[in-house]
Design an enzyme around this catalytic site. Structure first.
Site, short mmCIF file in Angstrom:
data_model
loop_
_atom_site.label_atom_id
_atom_site.label_comp_id
_atom_site.label_asym_id
_atom_site.label_seq_id
_atom_site.Cartn_x
_atom_site.Cartn_y
_atom_site.Cartn_z
N CYS A 92 71.14 67.61 3.70
CA CYS A 92 71.86 66.76 2.75
C CYS A 92 72.83 67.59 1.91
CB CYS A 92 70.88 65.95 1.90
SG CYS A 92 71.67 64.53 1.07
N HIS A 202 68.49 63.13 6.30
CA HIS A 202 67.19 63.70 5.92
C HIS A 202 66.23 63.62 7.10
CE1 HIS A 202 67.68 64.15 1.52
NE2 HIS A 202 68.54 63.15 1.65
N GLU A 204 63.34 64.87 7.30
CA GLU A 204 61.98 64.68 6.79
C GLU A 204 61.68 63.22 6.44
OE1 GLU A 204 64.32 65.19 2.97
OE2 GLU A 204 64.48 65.76 5.09
#
Length: 221
Positions: A92, A202, A204
């Site tokens: 990001c 992202h 994750e």
């Protein structure tokens, strides 16, 4: 110790999530651990330098992230690792600060300048770009290996790089692999450039697709 246990221990890679005050470090830690890495959240210089991989997260404003990174000597750590060919991954705003500059509200802030280019406001009717989107990964990508072309990733951002300008004149050097996505206008969604990889989205927070992507990165360490 059995041979299987010994092999497992040898295969475990140490990844430091660099903690400079910006980014969801706990979410990144959990995702990397699920992908098989031995993970530590720290800003300790020696640990960050000696890890197999360094992950630099980032949320919020470009200028604030750069200020926090420099205060934690993260700019120096990233530069030293890359000079030695040691893997670094940005996520990001952690990707955005790798470019030469960020422009927010008319204010220009110097980035790490690992890549030329400017991070500028998204050119779209709806901003921020928040939610799931597909990407267009280039042939030969290691980062997106094993992922379907329609795999979706989770984005949350109001700024992006719309123009990729790095040229490789030495034919012996491999050109960076640039992945694109579109929100209003095409923007850089990921880059694979030697030891330096990064994603605007992202991983994750991107479910199984993000988990596969992190597994792919860890597998290269």
């Amino acid at each position: 110790m059995s041979a299987a246990t010994s092999t497992s221990k040898k295969a475990s890679k140490k990844v430091v999530v660099f903690d400079y005050g910006f980014g969801n470090v706990r979410s990144a830690e959990r995702a990397l651990a699920r992908a098989g890495a031995e993970v530590e959240i720290t800003r300790d210089y020696d640990k960050a330098m000696n890890a197999d991989g360094l992950l630099v997260p980032g949320v919020g404003a470009f200028a604030a992230c750069m200020e926090g990174l420099r205060a934690a000597r993260g700019d120096w750590i990233v530069g030293r690792r890359l000079a030695g060919g040691r893997p670094v991954m940005g996520i990001c705003v952690g990707m955005q600060i790798l470019f030469a500059r960020g422009i927010e509200h008319g204010v220009e802030t110097e980035g790490l300048d690992e890549w030329p280019g400017s991070v500028e406001p998204l050119q779209a009717e709806i901003v921020p770009h928040m939610g799931w989107n597909t990407v267009d990964a280039p042939e030969g990508s290691q980062l997106f290996a094993g992922l379907d072309a329609d795999a979706r990733f989770y984005f949350v951002h109001s700024y992006a790089v719309h123009d990729w300008s790095l040229e490789v004149s030495n034919p012996a050097m491999r050109a960076p692999l640039v992945t694109w996505s579109t929100h209003g206008k095409p923007f850089v969604a990921a880059v694979e450039n030697g030891a330096l990889w990064a994603t605007q989205f992202h991983p994750e927070k991107s479910g199984d697709a993000g988990a596969q992507l992190l597994t792919n990165w860890i597998g290269t360490l």
